[in-house]
Design an enzyme around this catalytic site. Structure first.
Site, PDB file in Angstrom:
ATOM      1  N   LYS A  74      64.564  47.886 109.222  1.00 59.76           N
ATOM      2  CA  LYS A  74      65.745  47.586 109.977  1.00 59.76           C
ATOM      3  C   LYS A  74      67.046  47.768 110.274  1.00 59.76           C
ATOM      4  CE  LYS A  74      65.622  43.516 109.422  1.00 59.76           C
ATOM      5  NZ  LYS A  74      66.244  43.249 108.479  1.00 59.76           N
ATOM      6  N   THR A  76      68.563  51.378 108.548  1.00 62.63           N
ATOM      7  CA  THR A  76      68.296  52.626 109.308  1.00 62.63           C
ATOM      8  C   THR A  76      68.737  52.565 110.676  1.00 62.63           C
ATOM      9  OG1 THR A  76      67.280  52.845 107.253  1.00 62.63           O
ATOM     10  CG2 THR A  76      67.111  54.388 108.661  1.00 62.63           C
ATOM     11  N   ARG A  97      75.425  43.361 107.568  1.00 61.00           N
ATOM     12  CA  ARG A  97      76.040  42.504 107.509  1.00 61.00           C
ATOM     13  C   ARG A  97      76.345  43.547 105.378  1.00 61.00           C
ATOM     14  NH1 ARG A  97      70.950  39.372 105.761  1.00 61.00           N
ATOM     15  NH2 ARG A  97      70.023  41.769 106.816  1.00 61.00           N
ATOM     16  N   LYS A 108      65.756  44.670  95.760  1.00 60.61           N
ATOM     17  CA  LYS A 108      65.387  44.920  97.199  1.00 60.61           C
ATOM     18  C   LYS A 108      66.240  46.152  97.108  1.00 60.61           C
ATOM     19  CE  LYS A 108      66.698  43.123 101.867  1.00 60.61           C
ATOM     20  NZ  LYS A 108      67.905  43.954 101.780  1.00 60.61           N
ATOM     21  N   ALA A 276      68.768  35.970 104.418  1.00 61.92           N
ATOM     22  CA  ALA A 276      68.299  35.896 106.310  1.00 61.92           C
ATOM     23  C   ALA A 276      66.995  34.439 105.656  1.00 61.92           C
ATOM     24  CB  ALA A 276      67.284  36.811 106.472  1.00 61.92           C
ATOM     25  N   PHE A 304      65.812  40.656 107.672  1.00 60.71           N
ATOM     26  CA  PHE A 304      63.795  40.538 107.692  1.00 60.71           C
ATOM     27  C   PHE A 304      62.918  40.339 108.981  1.00 60.71           C
ATOM     28  CE2 PHE A 304      65.233  37.869 103.185  1.00 60.71           C
ATOM     29  CZ  PHE A 304      65.124  39.301 102.815  1.00 60.71           C
ATOM     30  N   PHE A 384      57.468  57.403 109.473  1.00 59.71           N
ATOM     31  CA  PHE A 384      57.684  58.476 107.848  1.00 59.71           C
ATOM     32  C   PHE A 384      55.989  59.764 107.806  1.00 59.71           C
ATOM     33  CE2 PHE A 384      58.427  54.217 106.608  1.00 59.71           C
ATOM     34  CZ  PHE A 384      58.700  54.573 105.330  1.00 59.71           C
ATOM     35  N   TRP A 412      65.582  58.719 110.069  1.00 58.50           N
ATOM     36  CA  TRP A 412      65.778  59.327 109.017  1.00 58.50           C
ATOM     37  C   TRP A 412      65.596  60.230 108.141  1.00 58.50           C
ATOM     38  CZ3 TRP A 412      63.299  60.758 104.897  1.00 58.50           C
ATOM     39  CH2 TRP A 412      63.381  60.857 103.591  1.00 58.50           C
TER      40      TRP A 412
END
Length: 559
Positions: A74, A76, A97, A108, A276, A304, A384, A412
């Site tokens: 998210k 990214t 954030r 995480k 979150a 999230f 991916f 990415w």
């Protein structure tokens, strides 16, 4: 290419520009930037006041499906989209954030994006940054100290030591501190009582800093904090302890947004960081509203999945700040959809179109939920290298059946070049005037009814259940004038239910409300569902075991 470099290696190779140049792109004069080194700066409160009369740009929310160990990306995608909008000629910036140290050293990881869609300096952002979290921790614990000090010196306010609700905080995962007894050791150390620690990102002070509009509003909200109750159950406020002024002083600099840059030298505000799942999960109102005055497009995220972050962004942040989002992006990955379809993590590399289709039920639920708020949405498939054409097409076909579009994004690996199509779509949605944003419920609805509305309409549960004592507490707060507040649901991020192992799109489940907490200063009521923890623990093998300084003095192991 990017497959062979870690995030930190890519970030370390960034060609950063002096932060004064980044500010100049936004029209921020150098005298209104307070530098922290050469690559980050705070924006002065005076400049923020000066731009308040300007018109707003378009606000774009990036949210996601429920997180899985497979990864969604998210942040990214938020960073990549900001770069993509700049690439197609738009004046855009991102608002995200700050990272909490606890997850960084736990499981995480950080919060700066990944691959070639990152915000830098990555190491600073994921560690102490500009000290905002330390200031929040200190202000919170100053209030904690003042409570026990007041009780020690005679307790003039008549605080019932059994009903002190204000806990202590630290920015680290430490399960041993969840429940403690303080003031042991004899009369000189005060009156022993039960207490405990939450993680800093769960602090009401964090939520207040992220929802306050300026220093005056900050101090008022700090004064509104309820620290506990007297024997007659009347509340004791932070201002009764004369704590609000000193707390505001500690937070003076932390209130100013932090300006940094992406790998492609585009501007980013990184400010505030409530969790979150146990808080409201959005960056600061000050950063977002300021960005809207100085950029034409502002891309922000909410933590999230959309059941948590997006719901709270809409029902708490947008409601309180008067924000009107123009569009939303829902991030999904083929890998995460396969996990929602029942595939184990070790089998994700094998093509399984059937599992993708089955897992798309989770994506579909989030699309429906975002549309309930009247905000047009587009799906971003975060690519991916293991994704197959058939799997990608399955996602696109499913989203099309819901009347929406799914766009494959390669940011990415390719940076802004890999997300141009999504950038064009977001501009189209934002400028179409299609957004008819409205919160899920009105201010005048009862507190338990607000909880049940979220449970039924967002989680698709059959009902919310709570003990008589919880319902009585909510009713008492309504009588005390807090019934107009929104609710902040503290729930597992992994499922629409309170069972983290129940993936996909379950319906008909019961959502137990274990506890409710009044955050009178922040301006919401927290409903703690199931077994959610406000102080996380570390895993058996925490990330800290793999973080170190190499022979060149560079940090290794951050991600």
């Amino acid at each position: 290419m990017s497959e062979f470099k870690s995030d930190i290696e890519i970030a370390r190779g960034a060609n950063k520009k002096p932060i004064i140049e980044i500010g100049a792109k936004l029209g921020i004069p150098s005298e209104h930037l307070l530098p922290y080194g050469h690559d980050k700066a705070k924006v002065s409160a005076e400049y923020i006041r000066q731009v308040k009369s300007k018109s707003d740009g378009k606000l774009i929310l990036v949210t996601a499906i429920n997180p899985t160990p497979a990864g969604e990306g998210k942040t990214t995608t938020t960073v990549g989209l900001g770069d993509g909008l700049n690439r197609i000629g738009k004046k855009a910036m991102i608002c995200i954030r700050e990272a909490s140290l606890g997850p960084n050293f736990g499981i995480k990881g950080g919060a700066a994006g990944g691959g070639y869609a990152q915000v830098v300096p990555m190491e600073d952002m994921n560690l102490h940054f500009t000290g905002d979290f330390h200031a929040i921790t200190t202000a919170h614990n100053l209030l904690s100290a003042l409570i026990d000090n007041h009780i020690y010196w005679g307790n003039e306010l008549g605080i019932d030591t059994r009903r002190v609700t204000w806990r202590r905080v630290m920015d680290m995962n430490d399960r041993a501190l969840r429940e403690i007894v303080c003031s042991l050791g004899g009369a000189a150390n005060g009156f022993p009582r039960e207490a405990g620690f939450d993680i800093t990102v769960a602090s009401e002070v964090m939520a207040i800093l992220c929802l306050a509009t300026d220093l005056a509003d900050l101090e008022k909200r700090l004064g509104d904090i309820i620290v506990g109750y007297r024997r007659d159950k009347t509340p004791v406020f932070a201002r009764d302890l004369k704590a609000d002024g000193a707390m505001a002083v500690l937070l003076k600099d932390a209130m100013q947004p932090n300006l940094v840059q992406t790998l492609e030298n585009n501007p980013a505000f990184v400010h505030g960081g409530p969790f979150a799942n146990i808080a409201h999960g959005c960056n600061s109102v000050v950063a977002t509203t300021t960005a809207l005055k100085i950029a034409d497009f502002v891309v922000t995220e909410a933590g999230f999945g959309a059941d948590l972050g997006a719901e709270k962004f809409f029902d708490i942040k947008c409601r309180k700040a008067g924000l009107k989002p123009a569009a939303a992006v829902i991030v999904a990955t083929v890998r995460a959809l396969k996990m929602n379809g029942g595939v184990k993590k070790e089998d994700l590399g094998t093509e399984n179109v059937e599992a993708v289709v089955k897992g798309c039920a989770n994506l579909g639920r989030h699309i429906e939920n975002v549309k309930q708020f009247g905000v047009p949405a587009v799906v971003a498939i975060n690519h991916f290298h293991s994704d197959t054409e058939a799997e990608i097409q399955a996602v696109k076909d499913f989203v099309a059946t819901m009347g929406e579009e799914a766009i494959l994004c390669r940011h990415w690996a390719e940076g802004s070049a890999g997300i141009e199509e999504l950038a064009h779509k977001v501009v189209q949605l934002s400028e179409s005037g299609a957004s008819q944003f409205a919160p899920l419920y009105g201010d005048d609805m009862g507190l338990f009814d607000k909880i049940e509305t979220v449970v039924k309409r967002i989680y698709r549960g059959s009902e919310a259940v709570a003990d008589k004592s919880v319902r009585a507490q909510l009713h008492q707060w309504e009588e005390q004038g807090y019934g107009h507040l929104p609710v902040c649901m503290a729930k597992t991020q992994y499922s629409f239910s309170t069972d983290p192992n129940l993936r996909g799109a379950p319906t008909g489940h019961v959502v137990p409300i274990r506890e409710v907490r009044l955050s009178a200063g922040a301006g919401f009521v927290v409903a703690i569902c199931g077994e959610i923890m406000t102080m996380p623990g570390l895993p058996k093998s925490p990330s800290s075991e793999r973080i170190f300084l190499n022979e060149q003095g560079h940090i290794e192991g951050l991600f």
